[in-house]
Design a protein around this motif. Sequence first.
Motif, PDB file in Angstrom:
ATOM      1  N   ASP A  62      53.142  15.421  23.396  1.00  0.00           N
ATOM      2  CA  ASP A  62      53.076  13.903  23.345  1.00  0.00           C
ATOM      3  C   ASP A  62      54.118  13.019  22.747  1.00  0.00           C
ATOM      4  OD1 ASP A  62      50.147  14.451  23.607  1.00  0.00           O
ATOM      5  OD2 ASP A  62      49.913  15.004  21.599  1.00  0.00           O
ATOM      6  N   LEU A  63      55.061  13.622  22.113  1.00  0.00           N
ATOM      7  CA  LEU A  63      56.017  12.973  21.393  1.00  0.00           C
ATOM      8  C   LEU A  63      57.271  12.869  22.271  1.00  0.00           C
ATOM      9  CD1 LEU A  63      55.727  13.994  17.899  1.00  0.00           C
ATOM     10  CD2 LEU A  63      55.268  11.894  18.475  1.00  0.00           C
ATOM     11  N   TYR A  64      57.644  14.031  23.158  1.00  0.00           N
ATOM     12  CA  TYR A  64      58.970  14.276  23.382  1.00  0.00           C
ATOM     13  C   TYR A  64      59.374  14.513  24.883  1.00  0.00           C
ATOM     14  CZ  TYR A  64      59.671  13.933  18.295  1.00  0.00           C
ATOM     15  OH  TYR A  64      59.629  13.432  17.188  1.00  0.00           O
ATOM     16  N   TYR A  81      56.927  11.623  29.955  1.00  0.00           N
ATOM     17  CA  TYR A  81      55.501  11.418  29.754  1.00  0.00           C
ATOM     18  C   TYR A  81      55.549  11.637  28.014  1.00  0.00           C
ATOM     19  CZ  TYR A  81      50.553  11.627  29.787  1.00  0.00           C
ATOM     20  OH  TYR A  81      49.023  11.320  29.439  1.00  0.00           O
ATOM     21  N   SER A  82      55.864  10.675  27.248  1.00  0.00           N
ATOM     22  CA  SER A  82      55.616  10.838  25.973  1.00  0.00           C
ATOM     23  C   SER A  82      55.943   9.502  25.225  1.00  0.00           C
ATOM     24  CB  SER A  82      56.826  11.848  25.385  1.00  0.00           C
ATOM     25  OG  SER A  82      58.297  11.427  25.769  1.00  0.00           O
ATOM     26  N   ASN A  83      55.644   9.496  23.903  1.00  0.00           N
ATOM     27  CA  ASN A  83      55.757   8.402  23.057  1.00  0.00           C
ATOM     28  C   ASN A  83      56.324   8.874  21.825  1.00  0.00           C
ATOM     29  OD1 ASN A  83      55.609   5.894  21.818  1.00  0.00           O
ATOM     30  ND2 ASN A  83      53.481   5.235  22.572  1.00  0.00           N
ATOM     31  N   PRO A  84      57.443   8.605  21.471  1.00  0.00           N
ATOM     32  CA  PRO A  84      57.933   8.936  20.092  1.00  0.00           C
ATOM     33  C   PRO A  84      57.342   8.108  18.798  1.00  0.00           C
ATOM     34  CG  PRO A  84      59.851   7.917  21.025  1.00  0.00           C
ATOM     35  CD  PRO A  84      58.624   8.304  21.984  1.00  0.00           C
ATOM     36  N   TYR A  88      46.333   8.538  27.998  1.00  0.00           N
ATOM     37  CA  TYR A  88      47.255   7.677  28.645  1.00  0.00           C
ATOM     38  C   TYR A  88      46.702   6.309  28.444  1.00  0.00           C
ATOM     39  CZ  TYR A  88      49.908   6.009  32.801  1.00  0.00           C
ATOM     40  OH  TYR A  88      50.626   5.742  33.823  1.00  0.00           O
ATOM     41  N   ASP A  89      47.889   5.337  28.319  1.00  0.00           N
ATOM     42  CA  ASP A  89      47.800   3.960  28.190  1.00  0.00           C
ATOM     43  C   ASP A  89      48.375   3.265  29.600  1.00  0.00           C
ATOM     44  OD1 ASP A  89      47.864   1.214  27.527  1.00  0.00           O
ATOM     45  OD2 ASP A  89      48.553   1.481  25.756  1.00  0.00           O
ATOM     46  N   PRO A  94      51.467   7.937  26.924  1.00  0.00           N
ATOM     47  CA  PRO A  94      50.427   8.198  25.789  1.00  0.00           C
ATOM     48  C   PRO A  94      50.454   7.287  24.761  1.00  0.00           C
ATOM     49  CG  PRO A  94      52.337   9.934  25.694  1.00  0.00           C
ATOM     50  CD  PRO A  94      52.451   9.137  26.983  1.00  0.00           C
ATOM     51  N   ASN A  95      49.405   6.902  24.252  1.00  0.00           N
ATOM     52  CA  ASN A  95      49.283   5.950  23.149  1.00  0.00           C
ATOM     53  C   ASN A  95      47.998   6.083  22.165  1.00  0.00           C
ATOM     54  OD1 ASN A  95      50.236   3.890  21.487  1.00  0.00           O
ATOM     55  ND2 ASN A  95      49.958   2.245  23.118  1.00  0.00           N
ATOM     56  N   ASN A  96      47.991   5.675  20.997  1.00  0.00           N
ATOM     57  CA  ASN A  96      46.728   5.797  20.114  1.00  0.00           C
ATOM     58  C   ASN A  96      45.866   4.600  20.515  1.00  0.00           C
ATOM     59  OD1 ASN A  96      49.512   6.621  18.111  1.00  0.00           O
ATOM     60  ND2 ASN A  96      47.861   7.668  17.860  1.00  0.00           N
ATOM     61  N   ILE A  97      44.920   4.895  21.644  1.00  0.00           N
ATOM     62  CA  ILE A  97      43.970   3.697  22.002  1.00  0.00           C
ATOM     63  C   ILE A  97      42.673   4.196  22.093  1.00  0.00           C
ATOM     64  CG2 ILE A  97      46.033   2.712  23.254  1.00  0.00           C
ATOM     65  CD1 ILE A  97      44.758   4.097  25.693  1.00  0.00           C
TER      66      ILE A  97
END
Length: 623
Positions: free
Chosen positions: A427-429, A433-436, A474-475, A481-484
């Motif tokens: 998810d992060l790295y 396809y990631s969002n730190p 997925y945003d 990816p995001n906290n949505i």
Amino acid sequence: MQSRTFSSPSLLALAVAMALPIAAQAQDATNLDEIVVSGTRTEVSVEDSLVPAQVIGREAIQRSQARSLGELLQGRAGISIANQGGAGKITTLNLRGAESDHVLVLVDGVRMGSATAGLPALQDLPIDQIDRVEIVRGPRSSLWGSEAIGGVIQVFTRRNTGKVRPNFRIGVGSDSTREASAGIGGGVGRGWFGADVAYARTDGFNACRGRGPDPSIPFDFGAGCFTDEPDRDGYRNTSANLRGGYAFTDTLTLEANALRADGKSEFDGSFTNRSETVQQVLGTKLRYAPSDKLDLLLSLGRNDDKSDDFHDAVQSGYFETRRYVASAQGDFTLAANQLLTAGIDWQDDKVESATAFDVTQRDNLAGFVEYQGRFGAHQLQASVRNDDNEQFGNHTTGSLGYGFGFGNGLKLTASVATGFKAPSFNDLYYPGYSNPLLEPEESESVNLGIAQYADTWNWTFNVYQNKVDQLISYDAAIFLPNNIDEARIRGAEFTVDFALAGFDIATQLSHTDPRNRSAGFNYDNLLARRPRNTARIDVDRAFGAFRTGVTFNAAGERYDNLANTDRLGGYSTLDLRLEYAIAPAWTLQAKVGNVFDREYETVAWYNQAGRTYGLSLRYQPTE
């Protein structure tokens, strides 16, 4: 695929009405002395637990003749299983409708799972090495930290007591299945030891009925596993389990354990279709209990999760995650029936992969405090924990539970708890396809239960709600990816265990309503791959040297996608079991699984086994 629908909105109410009068007629005793530690990190009997808990002991595991952990857990209260094509294939578990990565899995107290994918490889845990399984339903992040939003499942490997004794088992079955295990262990003076090895292999069946891209359709990428490989997809698992301990004095003990499982699995895929995996858990514990008022425990552990992936004979990738854990815990008896527990947990995750991650290591330091008290008919449990994670900072969770005993074994419980899940390395790295900047997923849960425990029977009924925020998905606005997302999960569970006219009967019924509460087209849809209704009934009876058993499993319809357009029909299966005690130490077992050869899927496009047969011979001396 054809399937038989299993669905009834009044399932639980009907079961309660039918089962309680039957239970009242039971004549033989049911064992209520089972101990669970995963719900409080201390020893508590199941009937005294303020959170719903269940224990599956070694005798029950052997009696079930389950050949995988997923098969053993299927249909138990609150649990649904999704499998991608048979033995050794990816198997995920949803507990109380939560996400499959919202279940904390422990092996002998050591956290198990991939730091990259965020999931434990349940399919690779060898059933022959398992002594008991504890299931705790509901958030336990206030004691264990990340992942425990849906609950905790702890696997305990085999233990040895009494005289030194050997054991072994050989078995054969459908799809050219062959199995063998052997071991020895017992006590010697102030120490004890044990060693077991196991081997399981099957030729399997065609895991996936997928298809490749259709050139006549623009932007078509295929379906299912995105390829058509109508072959047998086999699996092999070789495992070893070593353990031992020594009591230096009556107050100081040391023990250590090591479990390693090597798997080779074939599956269907356009990029990879074979994997070689390693699951390894190492642990040691030092306990000092100078009095009945003080118990100190220091534990160290390591979990290795490794996979080498291939397409035919060409390696296509690899990853390895190593998780180091350490814990110091003190249990302080303040007064009679008053226990205070405090501790510190440390965790360090490391990643090695063919894919270049920007960050390959992070650690987490946590402190927790718990109070358990009993005041006459009243029980109280409260805990709080703070996790300081190197990547996302501090996160605090808590829980509060209350119980009241009415007498005659009747008990009311209520609890509230919060939970969280730290984002995985993927998810992060993961490149591209990631969002730190992701934050942890969070939950708020409430549970209300009533139960009755008697000498001859017991039953439980629980209702719950779990609200999960900051879900990672997925945003489309940022293509990452995001906290949505948000989810609201409501449900109820009913269990009853009793003996009647020589029959041992266990019934577990669950209703779950897992809803997507995110704004948009999927609002109020059911979460993917989770049936709303599940049921499991086990009936066993001994006739002299013979023992027979039946297991009925059923699950209602589910959807394979968030849009609720890919429907998977409900199904029911029936398994028949037979045992014959040739001699006190020798047992012959036979099983017919899925007797009526039902066709069904728990993941779209992925096949499940039809009718299967198994035969095994076990040697296990008693005292």
